[in-house]
Write a protein that holds these residues in place. Structure first.
Motif, PDB file in Angstrom:
ATOM      1  N   PHE A   1       0.845  -1.121  -0.040  1.00  0.00           N
ATOM      2  CA  PHE A   1       0.076   0.098   0.001  1.00  0.00           C
ATOM      3  C   PHE A   1       1.126   1.153  -0.133  1.00  0.00           C
ATOM      4  CE2 PHE A   1      -2.577  -3.283   2.180  1.00  0.00           C
ATOM      5  CZ  PHE A   1      -3.860  -2.936   1.575  1.00  0.00           C
ATOM      6  N   GLN A   2       0.275   2.351  -0.584  1.00  0.00           N
ATOM      7  CA  GLN A   2       1.028   3.625  -0.502  1.00  0.00           C
ATOM      8  C   GLN A   2       1.176   4.035   1.125  1.00  0.00           C
ATOM      9  OE1 GLN A   2      -1.323   6.535  -2.347  1.00  0.00           O
ATOM     10  NE2 GLN A   2      -0.363   8.293  -1.621  1.00  0.00           N
ATOM     11  N   GLN A   3       0.107   3.662   2.021  1.00  0.00           N
ATOM     12  CA  GLN A   3       0.444   4.251   3.372  1.00  0.00           C
ATOM     13  C   GLN A   3       0.821   2.953   4.256  1.00  0.00           C
ATOM     14  OE1 GLN A   3      -0.030   7.244   4.031  1.00  0.00           O
ATOM     15  NE2 GLN A   3      -1.077   8.011   2.550  1.00  0.00           N
ATOM     16  N   PHE A   4       1.308   2.015   3.747  1.00  0.00           N
ATOM     17  CA  PHE A   4       2.027   0.855   4.428  1.00  0.00           C
ATOM     18  C   PHE A   4       1.064   0.098   5.167  1.00  0.00           C
ATOM     19  CE2 PHE A   4       4.760   4.827   5.970  1.00  0.00           C
ATOM     20  CZ  PHE A   4       5.362   5.114   4.465  1.00  0.00           C
ATOM     21  N   ASN A   5       0.123   0.485   6.094  1.00  0.00           N
ATOM     22  CA  ASN A   5      -0.828  -0.090   6.515  1.00  0.00           C
ATOM     23  C   ASN A   5      -0.062  -1.208   7.447  1.00  0.00           C
ATOM     24  OD1 ASN A   5      -2.607   1.578   5.740  1.00  0.00           O
ATOM     25  ND2 ASN A   5      -3.390   0.031   3.957  1.00  0.00           N
ATOM     26  N   LEU A   6       0.998  -1.029   8.314  1.00  0.00           N
ATOM     27  CA  LEU A   6       1.447  -2.020   8.993  1.00  0.00           C
ATOM     28  C   LEU A   6       0.609  -2.029  10.267  1.00  0.00           C
ATOM     29  CD1 LEU A   6       5.396  -1.272   9.063  1.00  0.00           C
ATOM     30  CD2 LEU A   6       3.973  -3.343   7.781  1.00  0.00           C
ATOM     31  N   PHE A   7       0.618  -3.278  11.087  1.00  0.00           N
ATOM     32  CA  PHE A   7      -0.120  -3.363  12.077  1.00  0.00           C
ATOM     33  C   PHE A   7       0.591  -2.782  13.382  1.00  0.00           C
ATOM     34  CE2 PHE A   7      -1.408  -7.371   9.518  1.00  0.00           C
ATOM     35  CZ  PHE A   7      -2.398  -6.827   8.930  1.00  0.00           C
ATOM     36  N   PRO A   8       0.112  -1.854  14.021  1.00  0.00           N
ATOM     37  CA  PRO A   8       0.974  -0.982  14.996  1.00  0.00           C
ATOM     38  C   PRO A   8       1.238  -1.973  16.205  1.00  0.00           C
ATOM     39  CG  PRO A   8      -1.323  -0.102  14.892  1.00  0.00           C
ATOM     40  CD  PRO A   8      -1.014  -1.095  13.715  1.00  0.00           C
TER      41      PRO A   8
ATOM     42  N   ASP B   1       6.732  -9.954  13.872  1.00  0.00           N
ATOM     43  CA  ASP B   1       5.133 -10.478  13.860  1.00  0.00           C
ATOM     44  C   ASP B   1       4.436  -9.704  12.764  1.00  0.00           C
ATOM     45  OD1 ASP B   1       5.965 -11.666  16.186  1.00  0.00           O
ATOM     46  OD2 ASP B   1       5.234 -10.452  17.570  1.00  0.00           O
ATOM     47  N   ASN B   2       4.664  -8.804  12.476  1.00  0.00           N
ATOM     48  CA  ASN B   2       3.966  -8.147  11.257  1.00  0.00           C
ATOM     49  C   ASN B   2       3.970  -9.088   9.907  1.00  0.00           C
ATOM     50  OD1 ASN B   2       2.327  -5.307  10.772  1.00  0.00           O
ATOM     51  ND2 ASN B   2       3.807  -4.853  12.422  1.00  0.00           N
ATOM     52  N   VAL B   3       5.224  -9.584   9.861  1.00  0.00           N
ATOM     53  CA  VAL B   3       5.503 -10.309   8.603  1.00  0.00           C
ATOM     54  C   VAL B   3       4.936 -11.754   8.900  1.00  0.00           C
ATOM     55  CG1 VAL B   3       7.566 -11.320   7.371  1.00  0.00           C
ATOM     56  CG2 VAL B   3       7.606  -8.906   8.129  1.00  0.00           C
ATOM     57  N   THR B   4       5.107 -12.349   9.794  1.00  0.00           N
ATOM     58  CA  THR B   4       4.653 -13.693  10.122  1.00  0.00           C
ATOM     59  C   THR B   4       3.063 -13.850  10.680  1.00  0.00           C
ATOM     60  OG1 THR B   4       5.109 -13.639  12.678  1.00  0.00           O
ATOM     61  CG2 THR B   4       6.748 -14.422  10.872  1.00  0.00           C
ATOM     62  N   LEU B   5       2.422 -12.934  11.010  1.00  0.00           N
ATOM     63  CA  LEU B   5       1.061 -13.011  11.685  1.00  0.00           C
ATOM     64  C   LEU B   5       0.269 -13.622  10.586  1.00  0.00           C
ATOM     65  CD1 LEU B   5      -1.109 -12.451  13.625  1.00  0.00           C
ATOM     66  CD2 LEU B   5      -1.625 -10.409  12.457  1.00  0.00           C
ATOM     67  N   ALA B   6       0.271 -13.209   9.291  1.00  0.00           N
ATOM     68  CA  ALA B   6      -0.875 -14.055   8.372  1.00  0.00           C
ATOM     69  C   ALA B   6      -0.215 -15.532   7.929  1.00  0.00           C
ATOM     70  CB  ALA B   6      -0.869 -13.005   6.998  1.00  0.00           C
ATOM     71  N   VAL B   7       1.098 -15.682   7.826  1.00  0.00           N
ATOM     72  CA  VAL B   7       1.476 -16.836   7.623  1.00  0.00           C
ATOM     73  C   VAL B   7       1.284 -17.940   8.564  1.00  0.00           C
ATOM     74  CG1 VAL B   7       3.463 -17.926   6.778  1.00  0.00           C
ATOM     75  CG2 VAL B   7       3.599 -15.468   6.535  1.00  0.00           C
ATOM     76  N   LYS B   8       1.219 -17.598   9.842  1.00  0.00           N
ATOM     77  CA  LYS B   8       1.093 -18.399  10.980  1.00  0.00           C
ATOM     78  C   LYS B   8      -0.614 -18.698  11.084  1.00  0.00           C
ATOM     79  CE  LYS B   8       4.942 -17.243  14.130  1.00  0.00           C
ATOM     80  NZ  LYS B   8       5.179 -16.533  15.341  1.00  0.00           N
ATOM     81  N   LEU B   9      -1.440 -17.664  10.710  1.00  0.00           N
ATOM     82  CA  LEU B   9      -2.786 -18.019  10.960  1.00  0.00           C
ATOM     83  C   LEU B   9      -3.223 -18.895   9.475  1.00  0.00           C
ATOM     84  CD1 LEU B   9      -4.097 -14.401  11.433  1.00  0.00           C
ATOM     85  CD2 LEU B   9      -4.227 -16.381  13.085  1.00  0.00           C
ATOM     86  N   ARG B  10      -2.601 -18.720   8.624  1.00  0.00           N
ATOM     87  CA  ARG B  10      -2.831 -19.768   7.410  1.00  0.00           C
ATOM     88  C   ARG B  10      -2.321 -21.061   7.766  1.00  0.00           C
ATOM     89  NH1 ARG B  10      -1.211 -19.176   1.202  1.00  0.00           N
ATOM     90  NH2 ARG B  10       1.084 -19.372   2.285  1.00  0.00           N
TER      91      ARG B  10
ATOM     92  N   VAL C   1      -9.533   2.326   7.557  1.00  0.00           N
ATOM     93  CA  VAL C   1      -9.807   1.216   6.838  1.00  0.00           C
ATOM     94  C   VAL C   1      -8.861   0.364   6.300  1.00  0.00           C
ATOM     95  CG1 VAL C   1     -10.051   2.754   4.482  1.00  0.00           C
ATOM     96  CG2 VAL C   1     -11.431   0.749   4.716  1.00  0.00           C
ATOM     97  N   GLY C   2      -7.588   1.047   6.066  1.00  0.00           N
ATOM     98  CA  GLY C   2      -6.545   0.486   5.553  1.00  0.00           C
ATOM     99  C   GLY C   2      -5.795  -0.612   6.417  1.00  0.00           C
ATOM    100  N   GLN C   3      -6.285  -0.815   7.584  1.00  0.00           N
ATOM    101  CA  GLN C   3      -5.844  -1.835   8.627  1.00  0.00           C
ATOM    102  C   GLN C   3      -6.723  -3.061   8.137  1.00  0.00           C
ATOM    103  OE1 GLN C   3      -3.702  -2.131  11.424  1.00  0.00           O
ATOM    104  NE2 GLN C   3      -2.999  -0.453  10.380  1.00  0.00           N
ATOM    105  N   HIS C   4      -8.132  -2.809   7.868  1.00  0.00           N
ATOM    106  CA  HIS C   4      -8.779  -4.059   7.445  1.00  0.00           C
ATOM    107  C   HIS C   4      -8.356  -4.516   6.168  1.00  0.00           C
ATOM    108  CE1 HIS C   4     -12.230  -3.714  10.283  1.00  0.00           C
ATOM    109  NE2 HIS C   4     -11.668  -2.384  10.575  1.00  0.00           N
ATOM    110  N   GLU C   5      -8.027  -3.429   5.158  1.00  0.00           N
ATOM    111  CA  GLU C   5      -7.814  -3.941   3.911  1.00  0.00           C
ATOM    112  C   GLU C   5      -6.328  -4.891   3.742  1.00  0.00           C
ATOM    113  OE1 GLU C   5      -9.922  -0.393   1.251  1.00  0.00           O
ATOM    114  OE2 GLU C   5      -7.586  -0.411   1.650  1.00  0.00           O
ATOM    115  N   ALA C   6      -5.358  -4.299   4.850  1.00  0.00           N
ATOM    116  CA  ALA C   6      -4.179  -4.841   4.790  1.00  0.00           C
ATOM    117  C   ALA C   6      -4.283  -6.392   5.450  1.00  0.00           C
ATOM    118  CB  ALA C   6      -3.402  -4.012   5.630  1.00  0.00           C
ATOM    119  N   ALA C   7      -5.153  -6.504   6.276  1.00  0.00           N
ATOM    120  CA  ALA C   7      -5.472  -7.780   6.619  1.00  0.00           C
ATOM    121  C   ALA C   7      -5.863  -8.814   5.885  1.00  0.00           C
ATOM    122  CB  ALA C   7      -6.399  -7.939   8.081  1.00  0.00           C
ATOM    123  N   GLN C   8      -7.116  -8.130   4.772  1.00  0.00           N
ATOM    124  CA  GLN C   8      -7.729  -8.946   3.865  1.00  0.00           C
ATOM    125  C   GLN C   8      -6.922  -9.212   2.875  1.00  0.00           C
ATOM    126  OE1 GLN C   8     -11.099  -6.743   1.802  1.00  0.00           O
ATOM    127  NE2 GLN C   8     -10.839  -8.469   0.175  1.00  0.00           N
TER     128      GLN C   8
END
Lengths: 258, 229
Positions: free
Chosen positions: A91-98, A104-113, B123-130
């Motif tokens: 994304f343009q705005q990065f949208n990292l999980f604060p 953990d930002n990098v592994t979260l989704a992989v671990k969930l999957r 909304v970017g947080q939801h989109e990033a997760a999606q």
């Protein structure tokens, strides 16, 4: 066979038609850049491919499998999630999980999957260790080995964007999309992102980049798509397109960007 | 002064048992209203318009009328109008009615805080997760929730400290909470009558308790200060 095929995509928001029949395709290992002025529909096109918007009509195929088919009923959530992991989006705005640190930002989704794997319960520790190991390799490639434990608020914009690239890469997508990845960065920080993308291109990562960095697009892309008012006004090999633009609209656009 | 020192042990003991009732009402209200508020928040954010309209009207009625009236209606209405005193008699009945009134009232206030918190997450947080293939549930519990919690701690602490003092409203249905107990020494209780100082002294209980809560909430805020939203 083309890895990504977009066929006659239309998309309107209310009465405004933003995409007026977009078609293009690209081969595996290619880098395709989408250029055009603001409001030309570049970002909407990207969002339609990545499931963040739903196109009205047309077809989008990834490796032959439909991501979107205007003539068929919409995909079931599970099927969509499965396809979703084959495409990465930066994304343009990065949208990292604060609330998560870099690793953990990098592994979260992989671990969930990984939880959906049949052998997850038995080999949980080993699976998690492997995921973390892979993430560390990715982050090392991004030059972030010393930032694993840091939180996004402690990083510069360029570092955050590199984390978000690593996060998208962690799911091993077939194709990686970038939505103006340097537009939210100070000029002196754009270079580090462009360098990372250049390295990915050298490894033949398939990428679609929406960008305003013309020199970069020219240098890194195999193919350029120029969008104007919801249509593809011109497309072609990067060098041809920049050195020898055919349409007045592209000529005007390029001269305003130099 | 000597008289007060002489009366103090008796009053202190009575107020302590009154405060225990206050504390019980406070805790059960939180236990019920915190989750119920989240359900109401989801109802008021529902894309199904009739549901969100009904829920928002309900929230408006509850937030728009005095808690004291709600207490009186909930306690007396079944007995006086339906001839069916569902709450039963005595202190247990009063406590049950007060708990129900407080839970409904505070759930409505909490729901608006939750709603504001949830809707303030970009909304970017939801989109990033999606785009990372997370399901709606994973997105809410693994990505959104903690950010919401961090945002709502200040308004929540405000509301919860208000609850400490609002429990005294249950005095209107004669629940034997600390204020009621203190007031009893005016009319006469445990051999003491015509004394107003126990009533004033109940204020100390509220002060100490809300002070402790303030410290607790500051700790929570500090604990969540490692990230920014």
């Amino acid at each position: 066979m083309a890895i990504l095929e977009v066929k006659d995509i239309h998309k309107s928001f209310g009465k405004t038609e933003v995409l007026k029949g977009i078609s293009f395709s690209m081969e595996e290992g290619q880098v395709l850049s989408i250029i055009g002025s603001s409001g030309s529909g570049k970002t909407t096109l990207l969002r339609c491919i990545c499931f963040l918007e739903s196109a009205d009509t047309g077809k989008i195929l990834l490796d032959g499998a439909p991501l979107f088919d205007g003539d068929a009923p919409p995909l079931k959530p599970a099927a969509q999630r499965h396809l979703q992991t084959k495409i990465g989006l930066v994304f343009q705005q990065f949208n990292l999980f604060p609330q998560y640190n870099v690793l953990d930002n990098v592994t979260l989704a992989v671990k969930l999957r990984a939880k959906e794997r049949p052998d997850f319960k038995k080999n949980r520790k080993q699976i998690y260790a492997e995921i973390e190991e892979k993430a560390k390799v990715l982050l090392a490639k991004m030059g972030l080995s010393d930032k694993l434990e840091n939180y996004p608020c402690e990083l510069s914009g360029g570092q955050q964007q590199r984390v978000s690239i690593a996060r998208a890469m962690a799911l091993e997508p077939k194709i990686l999309f970038f939505d103006e990845p340097t537009s939210a960065l100070d000029p002196e920080l754009t270079g580090e992102i462009l360098k990372v993308i250049r390295e990915l291109a050298a490894e033949h990562m398939t990428m679609v980049i929406v960008t305003h960095e013309m020199n970069f697009a020219k240098e890194v892309s195999d193919h350029i798509v120029f969008m104007d008012h919801g249509v593809i006004a011109e497309e072609g090999r990067a060098l041809d397109l920049f050195e020898n633009p055919q349409t007045d609209r592209l000529k005007a656009f390029l001269s305003s960007h130099n | 002064m000597e008289k007060i020192i002489e009366q103090f042990p008796i009053v202190f003991q009575a107020l302590n048992s009154g405060f225990l009732q206050t504390l019980k009402l406070f805790c059960t209200t939180l236990l019920g209203a915190l989750p119920l508020g989240l359900i109401i928040a989801f109802g008021s954010m529902s894309k199904f318009k009739p549901l969100s309209a009904v829920v928002r009207t309900f929230v408006w009625i509850i937030r728009g009328s005095p808690l004291m009236i709600q207490l009186l209606i909930i306690y007396y209405f079944p007995g006086l109008v339906w001839n069916n005193p569902i709450w039963g008699s005595g202190e247990n009945g009063r406590f049950l009615a007060a708990t129900v009134a407080f839970i409904i009232n505070y759930a409505c206030y909490f729901s608006e805080i939750y709603r504001g918190g949830i809707q303030s997450i970009p909304v970017g947080q939801h989109e990033a997760a999606q785009v990372l293939g997370m399901s709606k549930g994973q997105t809410f519990f693994r990505v959104i929730l903690l950010q919401v919690v961090k945002r709502i701690v200040p308004p929540m602490s405000n509301e919860i400290i208000t609850l400490v003092k609002d429990t005294s409203l249950a005095r209107i249905i004669a629940l034997h909470e600390v204020l009621f107990t203190g007031e009893n020494f005016l009319t006469g209780s445990r051999g003491i009558a015509g004394e107003v100082w126990p009533l004033f002294f109940t204020g100390v209980y509220y002060l100490i308790f809300s002070g402790l809560l303030t410290i607790l909430f500051n700790k929570i805020e500090k604990k969540l200060s490692y990230f920014k939203v």
